[in-house]
Write a protein that holds these residues in place. Structure first.
Motif, PDB file in Angstrom:
ATOM      1  N   ALA A   1      -4.274   6.904   3.940  1.00 27.18           N
ATOM      2  CA  ALA A   1      -4.888   5.893   3.082  1.00 27.18           C
ATOM      3  C   ALA A   1      -4.609   4.489   3.574  1.00 27.18           C
ATOM      4  O   ALA A   1      -5.369   3.552   3.293  1.00 27.18           O
ATOM      5  N   VAL A   2      -3.513   4.319   4.311  1.00 28.93           N
ATOM      6  CA  VAL A   2      -3.158   2.996   4.856  1.00 28.93           C
ATOM      7  C   VAL A   2      -3.849   2.769   6.192  1.00 28.93           C
ATOM      8  O   VAL A   2      -4.346   1.673   6.473  1.00 28.93           O
TER       9      VAL A   2
ATOM     10  N   ASP B   1      -5.016  -1.521  -3.673  1.00 28.92           N
ATOM     11  CA  ASP B   1      -6.273  -1.391  -2.937  1.00 28.92           C
ATOM     12  C   ASP B   1      -6.341  -2.407  -1.800  1.00 28.92           C
ATOM     13  O   ASP B   1      -6.401  -3.617  -2.044  1.00 28.92           O
TER      14      ASP B   1
ATOM     15  N   ALA C   1       0.821  -1.205   0.000  1.00 27.90           N
ATOM     16  CA  ALA C   1       0.000   0.000   0.000  1.00 27.90           C
ATOM     17  C   ALA C   1       0.859   1.261   0.000  1.00 27.90           C
ATOM     18  O   ALA C   1       0.504   2.267  -0.626  1.00 27.90           O
TER      19      ALA C   1
ATOM     20  N   GLU D   1      -6.491   4.452   7.671  1.00 24.81           N
ATOM     21  CA  GLU D   1      -7.904   4.793   7.889  1.00 24.81           C
ATOM     22  C   GLU D   1      -8.831   3.863   7.121  1.00 24.81           C
ATOM     23  O   GLU D   1      -8.423   3.208   6.175  1.00 24.81           O
TER      24      GLU D   1
ATOM     25  N   PRO E   1       1.056   4.063  -3.586  1.00 19.14           N
ATOM     26  CA  PRO E   1      -0.001   4.858  -2.949  1.00 19.14           C
ATOM     27  C   PRO E   1      -1.131   5.194  -3.921  1.00 19.14           C
ATOM     28  O   PRO E   1      -0.889   5.641  -5.044  1.00 19.14           O
ATOM     29  N   GLY E   2      -2.358   4.927  -3.461  1.00 23.53           N
ATOM     30  CA  GLY E   2      -3.524   5.212  -4.271  1.00 23.53           C
ATOM     31  C   GLY E   2      -3.796   4.195  -5.353  1.00 23.53           C
ATOM     32  O   GLY E   2      -4.816   4.288  -6.048  1.00 23.53           O
TER      33      GLY E   2
ATOM     34  N   ASP F   1       0.682  10.026   2.400  1.00 26.70           N
ATOM     35  CA  ASP F   1      -0.268   8.970   2.050  1.00 26.70           C
ATOM     36  C   ASP F   1      -0.573   7.998   3.193  1.00 26.70           C
ATOM     37  O   ASP F   1      -1.180   6.957   2.971  1.00 26.70           O
ATOM     38  N   TYR F   2      -0.167   8.336   4.428  1.00 28.73           N
ATOM     39  CA  TYR F   2      -0.366   7.342   5.484  1.00 28.73           C
ATOM     40  C   TYR F   2      -1.831   7.205   5.873  1.00 28.73           C
ATOM     41  O   TYR F   2      -2.249   6.138   6.315  1.00 28.73           O
TER      42      TYR F   2
ATOM     43  N   ASP G   1      -8.020  -2.542   2.434  1.00 32.59           N
ATOM     44  CA  ASP G   1      -8.535  -1.944   3.659  1.00 32.59           C
ATOM     45  C   ASP G   1      -7.757  -2.576   4.805  1.00 32.59           C
ATOM     46  O   ASP G   1      -8.178  -3.586   5.375  1.00 32.59           O
TER      47      ASP G   1
END
Length: 372
Positions: free
Chosen positions: A369-370, A328, A320, A372, A324-325, A366-367, A330
């Motif tokens: 996105a990892v 995909d 991830a 949350e 970044p981005g 970008d953290y 979760d």
């Protein structure tokens, strides 16, 4: 404890693991009533020295001088109940991580060895363990006193994905839960396949990554013989330090500038923070520094950067951050599922932040996105 040799066997996403275990697609079922734990039959396991170790029954009280072993035993067992003694370094780590919340007794477990791994025989004998776990490749000084005391001892090696899977199998046999161990290994294989397939589907250039120990004494990079290489290979990352000799190599700021990594992973064994490293004027101009892509490795039940039952989570964390981005996942949901499966514990949001060190990584790119 740093890792040692590169691994080649694939490893785990819990979503795949759960699919295997619930649908019966290739995984082994949970330990059956015919397992040695139920029958009380003697068990013989072969350790990584090639020595056969026979137990009269599944081990109920295990003392481990090996730092990562108790957390892996606890994953196979689903509890801390069998852990009678641990290394001082593990006790220190337990006080910092979520294991203190999952198994409160883990921060009160007696210490049977220090960072030199020399066994405290008086303490070990006072615990009356039916199995002792010790390094099998560090010479006779650390293992002979245990054998001379007449205690069953397994000698281990560490550092690769193969070693991790060997441990899982060995511990599963030793505690009478071979099916549970096989299930975890099968899940790791499924997850590694999933991670590799997702990365391949991105069809993206290989990002340049660096796994770095940053201390007052200097900087060391994880090379091609470190577990980081397995993780980088799995996630399609170019390890800029791959060809440096040795398991970890002392590196200079000038060398890092020449390598120009696009992201840097800091060791969870060190106190250094991303903020501190990004502020180092000696590293000015490095892409990872300029783009604020410096991250502290997580500390879960154990430190993610070395082989553990949580390794599949680390693979996804690296992927991830490397893409970044694009990659995909979760991760909080995956963490919640895997920790529940391995340790029968439901993570809270506070737990997730503690593991991912969102306090230290909050200013890194970008953290969110990892985490949350």
């Amino acid at each position: 404890m740093s890792s040692a040799r590169p691994g080649r066997i694939a490893g785990a996403s819990l979503l795949s693991l759960l699919a295997l275990t619930t649908a019966g697609c290739g995984a082994t079922p949970a330990a059956s009533s015919e397992a040695p734990e139920a029958t009380g039959e003697a068990i013989t396991v072969t350790d990584q020295r090639g020595a056969d170790v026979t137990l009269d029954a599944p081990a109920e009280h295990i003392a481990s001088a090996v730092i990562p072993a108790p957390a892996i035993i606890a994953a196979v067992d689903g509890s801390w109940d069998r852990i009678a003694g641990i290394n001082q370094s593990l006790l220190d780590a337990n006080k910092l991580g979520i294991i203190s919340r999952i198994f409160p007794e883990s921060v009160e477990t007696p210490v049977i060895a220090g960072r030199d791994f020399v066994p405290n025989m008086e303490q070990i004998l006072s615990l009356s363990p039916d199995l002792v776990v010790q390094w099998g490749d560090m010479g006779a000084d650390v293992i002979a006193p245990i054998e001379q005391a007449g205690l069953p001892v397994v000698g281990l090696e560490y550092g690769t994905q193969e070693d991790l899977e060997t441990w899982l199998t060995l511990f599963g046999d030793a505690i009478g839960k071979p099916d549970r161990a096989a299930e975890i290994v099968e899940g790791m294989h499924a997850s590694a396949d999933e991670v590799a397939e997702k990365v391949a589907a991105l069809d993206a250039p290989a990002p340049r990554g660096l796994s770095l120990s940053y201390t007052e004494e200097g900087m060391k990079a994880s090379t091609g013989t470190d577990y980081a290489q397995y993780v980088f290979d799995l996630t399609g990352v170019e390890n800029v330090a791959e060809d440096v000799a040795g398991q970890s190599a002392v590196v200079s700021p000038e060398q890092i500038i020449e390598w120009d990594p696009e992201f840097i992973v800091l060791s969870a064994f060190d106190p250094a923070t991303p903020e501190e490293v990004m502020a180092d004027p000696q590293l000015a101009g490095v892409s990872a520094i300029e783009d604020k892509r410096v991250y502290r490795a997580p500390l879960g039940v154990y430190r993610w950067q070395v082989p553990s039952a949580e390794s599949p989570l680390f693979w996804n964390w690296i992927a991830a951050l490397a893409y970044p981005g694009e990659y995909d996942v979760d991760l909080p949901a995956l963490m919640t599922e895997q920790i529940s499966h391995l340790y029968d514990y439901e993570l809270t949001r506070e737990d997730i932040d503690l593991v991912l060190r969102t306090d230290l990584n909050a200013d890194s790119a970008d953290y969110g996105a990892v985490a949350e």
